[in-house]
Enzyme design. Sequence first.
Site, short mmCIF file in Angstrom:
data_model
loop_
_atom_site.label_atom_id
_atom_site.label_comp_id
_atom_site.label_asym_id
_atom_site.label_seq_id
_atom_site.Cartn_x
_atom_site.Cartn_y
_atom_site.Cartn_z
CB SER A 8 -0.83 0.36 1.29
OG SER A 8 -2.12 1.06 1.18
CG ASP A 70 -9.82 -4.59 -2.61
OD1 ASP A 70 -9.52 -3.59 -3.32
OD2 ASP A 70 -11.44 -5.02 -2.82
CE1 TYR A 153 -19.29 5.81 -1.27
CE2 TYR A 153 -17.09 4.97 -0.87
CZ TYR A 153 -17.94 4.90 -1.57
OH TYR A 153 -17.83 5.60 -2.84
CE LYS A 174 -12.60 3.68 9.19
NZ LYS A 174 -11.79 4.64 8.15
P1 IMP Z 1 -9.54 0.01 -0.42
O1 IMP Z 1 -9.53 -1.03 -1.29
O2 IMP Z 1 -9.12 -0.09 0.76
O3 IMP Z 1 -8.31 1.41 -1.11
O4 IMP Z 1 -11.17 0.53 -0.38
C1 IMP Z 1 -11.32 1.46 -1.53
C2 IMP Z 1 -12.29 2.71 -1.47
O5 IMP Z 1 -13.69 1.37 -0.64
C3 IMP Z 1 -11.98 3.61 -0.66
O6 IMP Z 1 -11.12 4.35 -1.84
C4 IMP Z 1 -12.74 4.18 0.50
O7 IMP Z 1 -13.21 5.36 -0.93
C5 IMP Z 1 -14.12 3.35 0.28
N1 IMP Z 1 -13.31 3.05 1.84
C6 IMP Z 1 -12.41 1.69 1.88
N2 IMP Z 1 -12.25 1.53 3.60
C7 IMP Z 1 -13.19 2.80 4.07
C8 IMP Z 1 -13.46 3.26 5.32
O8 IMP Z 1 -12.44 2.47 6.36
N3 IMP Z 1 -13.93 4.39 5.46
C9 IMP Z 1 -14.25 5.13 4.32
N4 IMP Z 1 -14.11 5.43 2.50
C10 IMP Z 1 -13.28 3.62 2.91
#
Ligand code: IMP
Length: 193
Positions: A8, A70, A153, A174
């Site tokens: 990441s 993810d 979100y 959180k």
């Molecule tokens: P990622 O795969 O963890 O990068 O998440 C993909 C997308 O999901 C992010 O760009 C956020 O828009 C949303 N997302 C994932 N985890 C969170 C969280 O803890 N809070 C708010 N949005 C999240």
Amino acid sequence: MKSLLFFSNNNKKIFEVKKIFNSRKIKIHDLNEFEKIKEPNENGISFSENAKIKSSFGLKNFNIPCFADDSGLCVEALKNKPGIKSKRFLKKFNTNLSAFEYIIGKVIKSKNSRAYFKTSICLSIKKGHHIIFEGKISGRISEKPIGLNGFGYDPIFIPDGYKKTFAEMNSKEKNKISHRKIALDKMESFLFN
Ligand code: IMP
């Protein structure tokens, strides 16, 4: 295992993960320490598939045991979307606020505010040896976006048992209950117990 690569370059996530592993005798590396690479196409059909695409790519590319996550938000009123497309969904709107208004509109119309965040973490230890850890937190979509903390979100998600959104919580609060923390705790007990 002396070191692990977290696949990441999201500093907020890296901070969270390093904090959890702080007291452990394991060094956590992240992508910011290496020359920028072309990241793999996340074309899986589930959170776990996408996590595995990233962690196996990291293992192959850097030759270090690697884990990747993810995650996304699943909203019942949107047939559990945006889900694995959560990042792309936000980009379809000019502002996050208009994406939130769209989601809240659908929630009001269907009279169903249930939603959950999900994370899958894949740990790739060696070729052909991958383990998945999952975390989920259920809650509801708020009537309006509230709060300035966090990302994505967070301003529209109220976890069950709480009266405030993730974005109204500080990171400590959180990260005690989040989907990512639940999955990371499972990986931690796999590695150290
Ligand atoms: P990622 O795969 O963890 O990068 O998440 C993909 C997308 O999901 C992010 O760009 C956020 O828009 C949303 N997302 C994932 N985890 C969170 C969280 O803890 N809070 C708010 N949005 C999240």
